[in-house]
Structure formats: structure tokens, C-alpha cells
Design a protein around this motif. Sequence first.
Motif, PDB file in Angstrom:
ATOM      1  N   TYR A  79      -6.022   4.345  -5.504  1.00  0.00           N
ATOM      2  CA  TYR A  79      -5.425   4.399  -4.171  1.00  0.00           C
ATOM      3  C   TYR A  79      -5.899   5.633  -3.419  1.00  0.00           C
ATOM      4  O   TYR A  79      -6.321   6.620  -4.014  1.00  0.00           O
ATOM      5  CB  TYR A  79      -3.899   4.381  -4.236  1.00  0.00           C
TER       6      TYR A  79
ATOM      7  N   GLN B 203       0.361  13.170   4.777  1.00  0.00           N
ATOM      8  CA  GLN B 203       0.205  13.697   6.128  1.00  0.00           C
ATOM      9  C   GLN B 203      -0.217  15.164   6.060  1.00  0.00           C
ATOM     10  O   GLN B 203      -0.079  15.813   5.023  1.00  0.00           O
ATOM     11  CB  GLN B 203       1.532  13.575   6.898  1.00  0.00           C
TER      12      GLN B 203
ATOM     13  N   ALA C  62       0.832  -1.201   0.000  1.00  0.00           N
ATOM     14  CA  ALA C  62       0.000   0.000   0.000  1.00  0.00           C
ATOM     15  C   ALA C  62       0.869   1.254   0.000  1.00  0.00           C
ATOM     16  O   ALA C  62       1.939   1.282   0.618  1.00  0.00           O
ATOM     17  CB  ALA C  62      -0.913   0.003   1.216  1.00  0.00           C
ATOM     18  N   LEU C  63       0.393   2.271  -0.691  1.00  0.00           N
ATOM     19  CA  LEU C  63       1.099   3.546  -0.695  1.00  0.00           C
ATOM     20  C   LEU C  63       0.795   4.279   0.607  1.00  0.00           C
ATOM     21  O   LEU C  63      -0.326   4.214   1.113  1.00  0.00           O
ATOM     22  CB  LEU C  63       0.648   4.402  -1.877  1.00  0.00           C
ATOM     23  N   PRO C  64       1.767   5.002   1.160  1.00  0.00           N
ATOM     24  CA  PRO C  64       1.488   5.762   2.381  1.00  0.00           C
ATOM     25  C   PRO C  64       0.548   6.928   2.074  1.00  0.00           C
ATOM     26  O   PRO C  64       0.589   7.500   0.983  1.00  0.00           O
ATOM     27  CB  PRO C  64       2.868   6.264   2.816  1.00  0.00           C
ATOM     28  N   HIS C  65      -0.309   7.254   3.023  1.00  0.00           N
ATOM     29  CA  HIS C  65      -1.214   8.387   2.858  1.00  0.00           C
ATOM     30  C   HIS C  65      -0.470   9.677   3.163  1.00  0.00           C
ATOM     31  O   HIS C  65       0.430   9.698   3.997  1.00  0.00           O
ATOM     32  CB  HIS C  65      -2.409   8.256   3.809  1.00  0.00           C
TER      33      HIS C  65
ATOM     34  N   GLN D  82       1.475  18.111   3.948  1.00  0.00           N
ATOM     35  CA  GLN D  82       2.353  17.507   2.938  1.00  0.00           C
ATOM     36  C   GLN D  82       1.811  17.820   1.546  1.00  0.00           C
ATOM     37  O   GLN D  82       0.624  17.643   1.276  1.00  0.00           O
ATOM     38  CB  GLN D  82       2.418  15.990   3.133  1.00  0.00           C
TER      39      GLN D  82
ATOM     40  N   LYS E 282      -6.166  10.065   3.876  1.00  0.00           N
ATOM     41  CA  LYS E 282      -7.153   9.358   4.698  1.00  0.00           C
ATOM     42  C   LYS E 282      -7.000   9.901   6.107  1.00  0.00           C
ATOM     43  O   LYS E 282      -6.166   9.455   6.873  1.00  0.00           O
ATOM     44  CB  LYS E 282      -6.913   7.857   4.642  1.00  0.00           C
TER      45      LYS E 282
END
Length: 118
Positions: free
Chosen positions: A27, A7, A2-5, A10, A31
Motif C-alpha cells: 500500500y 497527510q 484503500a488505506l488513507p494516505h 502526520q 502520495k
Amino acid sequence: MALPHAQSAQLVSIRPLGALLADTQSYAIIKAAQLEVIRVVLRAGERLRQHDTPGEITVQCLEGEVQFEVGGATHVLRAGDLLHLQARAPHALRACLRSPRGCASAASGGLRRCKSSR
């Protein structure tokens, strides 16, 4: 994997993916507790079945063309088009067959269900 969400604070890009689009899956970009932004990637003719969301949403077509069905009407979203929906509005999407590279990409963002503080 999974790709990081993203922050808070950012910077993220939602620019068209061009040649990379065909190899990209949908994706979540953001979140958070009260907001979710998703990049939806559909292959030509692929459909995202009818559903609704607990909060208001916006859908922006980033590249290609998407047929957006809502309230008995079908709208064709092209790159740069933006659509707003009220909460719980049933809707469905289908990538148009004439989309460049056989794919379409849209960013959808909306409020997540929030628990009352009362």
C-alpha cells in the motif's frame, strides 16, 4: 477498501509488522505531489517484475529478506538495509524463500514526476 494516505506533518510507523505481515497487502503510505512512499509486501518467492521510476528512489528492507536486482547484479537486502537508485534504473525485487513468516516488507520512496514550472 484503500488505506488513507498520510497527510503533511502526520506521524506514521514503518515498523516491522511481525505476525500481521502475512495478511498485509502492499500500500501507499504517502502520495504527495512530489513524493510517494510505498510499503511493498512480497510473499516468499513472489517477484515484483522489472520496472523503473521517473525519479530517484530509496528502498529500505523493513523485515525479511529481498533479492534486489539492478544493473546486472543481485543484492540481498535484510532488515535495516537501504539502497538508493538513480532515476530510470531498471530494477526488480523477489522475496527470499527463507524470509521469516514467508514474507518480506520494504518501504520504497521516491520523487514523483513533477511538471516544470517554466
